[in-house]
Scaffold this motif. Structure first.
Motif, PDB file in Angstrom:
ATOM      1  N   ARG A  16       0.759  -1.250   0.097  1.00 34.57           N
ATOM      2  CA  ARG A  16       0.107   0.029  -0.167  1.00 34.57           C
ATOM      3  C   ARG A  16       1.021   1.292  -0.251  1.00 34.57           C
ATOM      4  O   ARG A  16       0.518   2.325  -0.607  1.00 34.57           O
ATOM      5  N   TYR A  31      -0.497   5.430  -0.649  1.00 39.33           N
ATOM      6  CA  TYR A  31      -1.402   5.330   0.492  1.00 39.33           C
ATOM      7  C   TYR A  31      -0.704   6.002   1.644  1.00 39.33           C
ATOM      8  O   TYR A  31       0.568   5.706   1.880  1.00 39.33           O
ATOM      9  N   GLN A  32      -1.188   6.948   2.407  1.00 38.50           N
ATOM     10  CA  GLN A  32      -0.860   7.275   3.632  1.00 38.50           C
ATOM     11  C   GLN A  32      -1.186   6.568   4.942  1.00 38.50           C
ATOM     12  O   GLN A  32      -2.114   5.686   4.764  1.00 38.50           O
ATOM     13  N   GLU A  35      -5.057   6.041   5.571  1.00 39.08           N
ATOM     14  CA  GLU A  35      -5.574   5.564   4.484  1.00 39.08           C
ATOM     15  C   GLU A  35      -5.326   3.956   4.682  1.00 39.08           C
ATOM     16  O   GLU A  35      -6.448   2.943   4.537  1.00 39.08           O
ATOM     17  N   ILE A  36      -4.136   3.490   5.024  1.00 35.06           N
ATOM     18  CA  ILE A  36      -4.043   2.068   5.261  1.00 35.06           C
ATOM     19  C   ILE A  36      -4.557   1.795   6.426  1.00 35.06           C
ATOM     20  O   ILE A  36      -5.052   0.621   6.346  1.00 35.06           O
ATOM     21  N   GLN A  65      -8.016   0.900   5.471  1.00 31.17           N
ATOM     22  CA  GLN A  65      -8.062  -0.302   4.760  1.00 31.17           C
ATOM     23  C   GLN A  65      -7.905  -1.604   5.267  1.00 31.17           C
ATOM     24  O   GLN A  65      -8.664  -2.495   5.120  1.00 31.17           O
TER      25      GLN A  65
END
Length: 213
Positions: free
Chosen positions: A161, A166-167, A170-171, A174
């Motif tokens: 990721r 992705y930051q 966000e990770i 998810q």
């Protein structure tokens, strides 16, 4: 109509095949050369030849085969014994047009040369499973060859990721974990990969085909 050149090593089978094929196949012409002629008379052979069939042995210089491919000559190898996996992979990378094996029947040979001359690949059944297995293995390497013994499954997921841009927040969303947990995993990844920041980790991952992008 095709002009086909054989390059032989020491095989008696290959020594007699050109004259036989010239009698059997009126729509093609066949010439016979040895390895030394293949190397020394490259330009002349290329001017005449639509397809080069090389008896494959340890004496074959793969650079010469590559040179013929670069000169737009279709190249097939013909072997009467096993080929080392390393050499087979090298042939696959060169983009060989045909893989012939053993004492082929005339109808098999006709099928092979017609397919190759028409722009298709020909793979003798002996090679089919070998090449398919290697293709599958190489495909898996390109996508899944991650540092399994170095990073945990979760760390590999996060590295994937990171490589997608992705930051941490966000990770975390998810993977349904906290931002702090992601941060700890990233720190662990950097330490294990011996890099100073996430950008360096991503560059290393892409360079080694550990991630798909």
């Amino acid at each position: 109509m095709g002009n086909i050149s054989f390059v032989k090593d020491k095989s008696l089978y290959m020594s007699g095949i050109a004259s036989v094929l010239n009698e059997e196949f009126q729509d093609h012409t066949f010439q016979l050369y040895d390895y030394e002629e293949m190397w020394e008379h490259k330009k002349r052979i290329c001017n005449y030849t639509d397809m080069l069939i090389v008896e494959f042995s340890k004496s074959v210089d793969l650079k010469e085969i590559t040179n013929y491919k670069k000169m737009n000559v279709k190249v097939a190898i013909w072997t009467f014994s096993e080929i080392e996996r390393k050499r087979l992979l090298e042939l696959m990378k060169i983009g060989i047009d045909g893989y012939l094996y053993g004492d082929m029947e005339l109808y098999e040979f006709r099928t092979a040369i017609n397919e190759i001359l028409n722009g298709f690949k020909y793979i003798h059944p002996y090679f089919s499973s070998i090449i398919l297995n290697e293709y599958s293995r190489l495909t898996n390497i390109n996508y899944d060859a991650r540092p399994v013994n170095l990073l945990t499954k979760r760390e590999r997921e996060i590295l994937e990721r990171l490589s997608s841009g992705y930051q941490n927040v966000e990770i975390a969303s998810q993977l349904c974990i906290s931002d702090k947990t992601v941060k700890n995993h990233v720190s662990s990844i950097l330490k294990k990969l011996k890099v100073k920041d996430r950008t360096s980790a991503v560059i290393l991952a892409i360079k080694n085909n550990w991630v798909s992008i």
